[in-house]
Design a protein around this motif. Sequence first.
Motif: not given
Length: 721
Positions: A564-573, A606-622
């Motif tokens: 569970x990854x939380x992007x707490x920054x102000x930029x996409x990662x 195919x493989x795709x970029x994993x990007x997390x928007x600012x302030x969002x949380x992503x679970x990996x894998x879905x």
Amino acid sequence: MKRRTFLNRIGSILAVLGITEAEWLTLGNHYYQALAQPSQRKLALLIGINKYPQIPSLSGCLTDVELQKELLIYRFGFQASDILTLTEEQASREFIEAAFLEHLGKQAKPGDVVVFHFSGYGTRVKLEASLDAVQNALVPANESNTAQDNKIVNYLLEETLLLLLRSLPTERVTAVLDTSYYPPSTVFGLKIRALQESVEAKLAAEELDLLKQLKTQKLLNIPVVLAATSDPKQSAREGLFSGFKAGLFTYALTQYLWESTPATKIQVAVSHVENSLSKLGSKQQPALLNSQKNQHIEKLNVTSLLPDGSISAEGAVTTIEEDSKTVHLWLGGLPPEVLEYYGVNSRLTLATGEELILRSRTGLTAKAQISKVESASSLQIGQLVQEAVRVLPRNVGLTIALDTGLERIERVDATSGFAAFTRVSTVLAGEKSADYLFAKLQPTPSRYGLFSLDGELIPNAGGEVGEAVKVAVLRLAPKLSILLAAKLWRLTENEGSSRLAIKATLEIISGISSQMVMQRETVRTLKTETSTSKSLPTPHSALPTQHSPLSTPTVPIGSRMQYRVQNQSDRPVYLMLLGLKNNQTAVAFYPWEPLQEPKTADTKPFLKEIVIAPGETLTLPQTNAASEWVIPGPGFFYEQQLILSTAPLSGTLAVLNTDNYPAADQRPINPLSNPLDVAQALLQDLHNASVPKTEMNGTSADSYILDVNNWASLSFSFQVV
């Protein structure tokens, strides 16, 4: 030893410290009376012994004392005058006990911070009162009394030390014991700090008398005692680093404390230290010596042990040269695996915002210049420095130590064999720092293998019986590529210095809920420093385990896992996950692109970029049946590196796309067939995201330039059982 002889032996220190014979022999309460005007004081007694009169010398104990002293002064605000060090012949049992009573016992009062450190040999000794009573003991510099009876030993019992610590009138007492007590039958790999004692050895009567007196005293606190090992079979080991030797435990512990925050829980700190020890080639597991009896200790924060540090850091300014723009730095806070490759033109910042440019480094010390000459007046001794830009060479290689037990012709053949690999070099064990050890599994008939530095055979790295040295070496080609790749992505670790606000949690999925295995988060942001590696909020529960809560987290075979990854920054990662399974197989997370048409055996995914928007949380894998991450058996050790960047990791993804993965196999975690290519592409992507081209003109094109504002790299390790 007679009483008069005993007093004569310590007469010099008694005279200097002003201790009377009555004060020494009577542990009176007046030692512990608080002064009328209370004010917090920070006291430390640091002991390190390399040279012993009659037994083989150790190598890293004096460095341990230096590591602790620099940490306490620059990171935690101790006064140098309040730190007493006893090294080499000064560290006799009598001097240690006298110094403890005078420097700590007589001065400490409620609320004060007290730190005790010991680096040296440990052993087991029988008590005179009973042949069956065997106890752990620390081995002082005068380990035996040859003048009268070579069977009498001057050891300091661990029990005596614990009672001394408990007699101090403050709750903020911490001891660090970088020693062990049970030497293995054969010593292989890194030097160990455990001494085999003779069954005829008898403890000095004075030590038994002191123990008896201490048992009558009132116990005033429950100290926190951090031990280098948690199991009698484990050995406290010393490591050879870039220009210095040190105890693995002390170095890993002090490095972590430089970068930690006061809110860090003790068990989390120990977990980080164990993770670092594993990367240094040792399986020793540190522990709280009294954690089973005093569970509340595990709930304490680092603040409970040491005073609040101002800010976390990678080092401090120790000297300013006459030109007022060149400084000497102590870099004890850099991760050990990074320090050796920390290149010229790396940059560190002061609290004032000024940048220092690294010009040279020797061991843990470095020279740097302030980037703007007009700001030189702001330089001060004691200023903390934080990493801003990491410069790493592009030609980092793998170093293999050749065991001294190999015959000369075997070493010649091994050197020739390893020379066939690019970016692999050899050294004689003990002469220079190395990553792994090449040695014999058995002498006759010969069988060779690749080992970790503490002598553990790397899985599937043993050759055939009777195999020639060169053949055994060449057989290691795929393994060396995997181990070098892992070394490269470890160089990205920057949990302590990253300015990219990220929090990541490794979880076991149980039904619709999840259980936390471990959590990592960056401790610095552009605005403030936050707490690190805390427990999850209420919806998540701790993972139950049969092991000590301070040991490596364990995961049952068959578990469904996720990050569970939380992007707490102000930029996409953008995210990438790489790993090493049992030091044997390199793995990666494969971000499959969902197919828009029915899948067939010939359909190329195919493989795709994993990007997390600012302030969002992503679970990996879905969390869906098609992309579940299920832990297979049998049991193994897993090390994973979660890397995030402010720019797309397109180069890494492109290399992953060329991997020979089965078209029909879309598991989220898959082995890598080209791990070294992936690791190099990752470093290049981080370089592309970070490089401030207009400001780094002096940096060689043969370097990677990584800006802490643009990447975060977090390490996770766990055991599958």
